[in-house]
Design a protein around this motif. Structure first.
Motif, PDB file in Angstrom:
ATOM      1  N   UNK A  30       0.814  -1.216   0.000  1.00  0.00           N
ATOM      2  CA  UNK A  30       0.000   0.000   0.000  1.00  0.00           C
ATOM      3  C   UNK A  30       0.848   1.266   0.000  1.00  0.00           C
ATOM      4  N   UNK A  31       2.009   1.199   0.590  1.00  0.00           N
ATOM      5  CA  UNK A  31       2.883   2.375   0.644  1.00  0.00           C
ATOM      6  C   UNK A  31       3.398   2.776  -0.738  1.00  0.00           C
ATOM      7  N   UNK A  32       3.494   1.812  -1.656  1.00  0.00           N
ATOM      8  CA  UNK A  32       4.110   2.086  -2.949  1.00  0.00           C
ATOM      9  C   UNK A  32       3.151   1.984  -4.131  1.00  0.00           C
ATOM     10  N   UNK A  33       2.161   1.109  -4.042  1.00  0.00           N
ATOM     11  CA  UNK A  33       1.279   0.898  -5.187  1.00  0.00           C
ATOM     12  C   UNK A  33       0.203   1.984  -5.209  1.00  0.00           C
ATOM     13  N   UNK A  34       0.017   2.668  -6.341  1.00  0.00           N
ATOM     14  CA  UNK A  34      -0.837   3.863  -6.365  1.00  0.00           C
ATOM     15  C   UNK A  34      -2.338   3.606  -6.407  1.00  0.00           C
ATOM     16  N   UNK A  35      -2.760   2.365  -6.670  1.00  0.00           N
ATOM     17  CA  UNK A  35      -4.192   2.101  -6.813  1.00  0.00           C
ATOM     18  C   UNK A  35      -4.864   1.867  -5.457  1.00  0.00           C
ATOM     19  N   UNK A  36      -6.097   2.342  -5.340  1.00  0.00           N
ATOM     20  CA  UNK A  36      -6.892   2.110  -4.130  1.00  0.00           C
ATOM     21  C   UNK A  36      -7.481   0.695  -4.119  1.00  0.00           C
ATOM     22  N   UNK A  37      -7.860   0.218  -5.306  1.00  0.00           N
ATOM     23  CA  UNK A  37      -8.510  -1.076  -5.457  1.00  0.00           C
ATOM     24  C   UNK A  37      -7.662  -1.955  -6.370  1.00  0.00           C
ATOM     25  N   UNK A  38      -7.331  -3.140  -5.910  1.00  0.00           N
ATOM     26  CA  UNK A  38      -6.529  -4.056  -6.730  1.00  0.00           C
ATOM     27  C   UNK A  38      -6.619  -5.457  -6.153  1.00  0.00           C
ATOM     28  N   UNK A  39      -6.100  -6.414  -6.907  1.00  0.00           N
ATOM     29  CA  UNK A  39      -6.055  -7.813  -6.484  1.00  0.00           C
ATOM     30  C   UNK A  39      -4.609  -8.283  -6.628  1.00  0.00           C
ATOM     31  N   UNK A  40      -4.094  -8.932  -5.597  1.00  0.00           N
ATOM     32  CA  UNK A  40      -2.697  -9.329  -5.613  1.00  0.00           C
ATOM     33  C   UNK A  40      -2.576 -10.803  -5.218  1.00  0.00           C
ATOM     34  N   UNK A  41      -1.733 -11.522  -5.930  1.00  0.00           N
ATOM     35  CA  UNK A  41      -1.459 -12.925  -5.620  1.00  0.00           C
ATOM     36  C   UNK A  41      -0.128 -13.029  -4.888  1.00  0.00           C
ATOM     37  N   UNK A  42      -0.151 -13.648  -3.698  1.00  0.00           N
ATOM     38  CA  UNK A  42       1.055 -13.805  -2.892  1.00  0.00           C
ATOM     39  C   UNK A  42       1.361 -15.280  -2.670  1.00  0.00           C
ATOM     40  N   UNK A  43       2.645 -15.580  -2.640  1.00  0.00           N
ATOM     41  CA  UNK A  43       3.111 -16.923  -2.301  1.00  0.00           C
ATOM     42  C   UNK A  43       3.788 -16.849  -0.936  1.00  0.00           C
ATOM     43  N   UNK A  44       3.339 -17.700  -0.011  1.00  0.00           N
ATOM     44  CA  UNK A  44       3.841 -17.643   1.370  1.00  0.00           C
ATOM     45  C   UNK A  44       4.447 -19.001   1.731  1.00  0.00           C
ATOM     46  N   UNK A  45       5.721 -19.204   1.432  1.00  0.00           N
ATOM     47  CA  UNK A  45       6.347 -20.507   1.705  1.00  0.00           C
ATOM     48  C   UNK A  45       6.673 -20.675   3.188  1.00  0.00           C
ATOM     49  N   UNK A  46       6.960 -21.894   3.572  1.00  0.00           N
ATOM     50  CA  UNK A  46       7.388 -22.144   4.947  1.00  0.00           C
ATOM     51  C   UNK A  46       8.632 -21.332   5.249  1.00  0.00           C
ATOM     52  N   UNK A  47       8.761 -20.782   6.460  1.00  0.00           N
ATOM     53  CA  UNK A  47       7.910 -20.964   7.649  1.00  0.00           C
ATOM     54  C   UNK A  47       6.761 -19.957   7.741  1.00  0.00           C
ATOM     55  N   UNK A  48       6.288 -19.464   6.595  1.00  0.00           N
ATOM     56  CA  UNK A  48       5.083 -18.634   6.508  1.00  0.00           C
ATOM     57  C   UNK A  48       5.261 -17.233   7.099  1.00  0.00           C
ATOM     58  N   UNK A  49       6.477 -16.740   7.097  1.00  0.00           N
ATOM     59  CA  UNK A  49       6.747 -15.403   7.626  1.00  0.00           C
ATOM     60  C   UNK A  49       7.077 -14.397   6.525  1.00  0.00           C
ATOM     61  N   UNK A  50       7.224 -14.887   5.302  1.00  0.00           N
ATOM     62  CA  UNK A  50       7.654 -14.030   4.209  1.00  0.00           C
ATOM     63  C   UNK A  50       6.758 -14.261   2.999  1.00  0.00           C
ATOM     64  N   UNK A  51       6.474 -13.196   2.256  1.00  0.00           N
ATOM     65  CA  UNK A  51       5.603 -13.296   1.086  1.00  0.00           C
ATOM     66  C   UNK A  51       6.334 -12.873  -0.177  1.00  0.00           C
ATOM     67  N   UNK A  52       6.004 -13.528  -1.285  1.00  0.00           N
ATOM     68  CA  UNK A  52       6.516 -13.168  -2.601  1.00  0.00           C
ATOM     69  C   UNK A  52       5.338 -12.810  -3.492  1.00  0.00           C
ATOM     70  N   UNK A  53       5.520 -11.775  -4.320  1.00  0.00           N
ATOM     71  CA  UNK A  53       4.454 -11.354  -5.227  1.00  0.00           C
ATOM     72  C   UNK A  53       4.516 -12.197  -6.495  1.00  0.00           C
ATOM     73  N   UNK A  54       3.397 -12.835  -6.809  1.00  0.00           N
ATOM     74  CA  UNK A  54       3.284 -13.597  -8.047  1.00  0.00           C
ATOM     75  C   UNK A  54       2.631 -12.763  -9.138  1.00  0.00           C
ATOM     76  N   UNK A  55       1.628 -11.980  -8.771  1.00  0.00           N
ATOM     77  CA  UNK A  55       0.922 -11.182  -9.768  1.00  0.00           C
ATOM     78  C   UNK A  55       0.116 -10.083  -9.085  1.00  0.00           C
TER      79      UNK A  55
END
Length: 364
Positions: free
Chosen positions: A244-269
């Motif tokens: 939210x701090x960087x992406x300019x849109x108010x409304x959007x859909x984001x796909x995240x991948x959260x691998x073990x140990x589930x503390x970190x996220x990667x953006x897929x789309x």
């Protein structure tokens, strides 16, 4: 009080919103949270025409060997490859020759090969979509591409890619102000890595607030439900502190991948908040009418496929785009087309014979 909506059409989708959902835009904002990727832009017009043309023409390079090039070469060398080709000859005279990568965009072809040599197997996408619906065309049934011809096959066979090429701005409120010229397309090659499909989530954000999260792969995984709170904590922190701090849109859909140990996220789309984006386990009516009053303490829902609802989501993803393997083989082998046509005629003849036989029996 935040803005409330009653229908999806009330949420404005602008040309800039679509452009902001293009990979090259958000890649530079969140590069540290995205797998290694290479962007080729701008693409030659011939490449776009290649994706838009009917049929799939794969290049055959000298001194190269692969499953696809060997298959094509055998077809070209086969003395029966020109069976009943009078219609093809007429079409060739009537229309220009099909676009061939080695002839019409050799520099791009070589660039793709160089990237594969550099970072290993890749998964392709254009500005907005990956050809997830076309994995049936490859022997491995996924988007892992070890060679350039696999990339061409995926892109040519995908309805998602066709949509990007023809309809990317159709739902924009300012589409009448968009010049009729084609947008600047890009080819994205992302380094392949094994992803656990159970750990990918689609997050719906409206007015910069998470309003719902859906499991991305609609299969049942028995261990996900116990981890719901962990996933939501990671999602909340990532969306609030990074996106939210960087992406300019108010409304959007984001796909995240959260691998073990589930503390970190990667953006897929990242996708637009619009009907062209699959709401998965939600409906768009639910999403647009959710109460987003700041004082509302109701937490958003993370929806998972559970034992009691697995039947509802049992249909295989993208199955509507799949075709029999015989048809895939036929696209690369004219002799297979001939064989399929012959079998089809036999079936029709047999059906007619059976019908006549039934009619004679009825008369007796």
């Amino acid at each position: 009080m935040t803005q409330q909506y009653t229908t999806l059409s009330e949420i404005p989708l602008s040309k800039s919103s679509v452009e902001h959902a293009s990979f090259s835009y958000w890649y530079k904002l969140f590069q540290k949270h995205i797998p290694t990727s290479r962007i080729i832009s701008p693409l030659p017009d011939e490449f776009i025409q290649y994706l838009e043309q009917d049929g799939i023409k794969l290049p055959v390079e000298k001194n190269s060997s692969s499953y696809y090039t060997d298959k094509i070469q055998r077809n070209e060398d086969n003395e029966y490859s020109d069976w009943d080709n009078s219609d093809d000859e007429e079409n060739t005279r009537k229309y220009k020759q099909p676009i061939d990568p080695l002839t019409h965009f050799p520099e791009l072809h070589q660039r793709i090969k160089d990237i594969i040599d550099e970072i290993g197997p890749v998964t392709p996408k254009l500005n907005w979509s990956a050809p997830r619906d076309a994995t049936w065309i490859l022997p491995n049934n996924n988007m892992k591409c070890n060679e350039v011809n696999e990339i061409y096959l995926l892109l040519n066979a995908s309805n998602y890619i066709a949509y990007d090429l023809e309809h990317a701005f159709d739902d924009c409120i300012d589409k009448d102000q968009i010049t009729p010229t084609k947008p600047s397309y890009e080819l994205v090659l992302r380094q392949w890595f094994n992803i656990n499909p159970a750990l990918e989530f689609r997050i719906f954000v409206k007015n910069q607030r998470v309003i719902g999260v859906s499991q991305r792969d609609l299969n049942y995984y028995d261990y996900l439900e116990a981890l719901s709170d962990t996933f939501k904590d990671t999602i909340d922190e990532f969306i609030e502190d990074e996106v939210i701090l960087l992406y300019p849109e108010q409304d959007f859909v984001i796909d995240l991948y959260i691998p073990r140990p589930f503390k970190k996220a990667f953006i897929i789309d990242i996708n637009t908040f619009s009907r062209s984006t699959d709401p998965l386990m939600f409906s768009w009516n639910e999403l647009v009418t959710m109460d987003l009053d700041i004082d509302n303490e109701r937490d958003y829902e993370l929806r998972l496929v559970k034992r009691n609802n697995v039947a509802r989501f049992a249909s295989k993803e993208h199955s509507e785009n799949q075709v029999p393997k015989d048809v895939v083989d036929a696209s690369l082998d004219p002799n297979v087309i001939k064989e399929l046509a012959s079998k089809w005629k036999e079936l029709l003849s047999q059906q007619e014979a059976d019908t006549d036989s039934d009619s004679d029996s009825a008369e007796e």
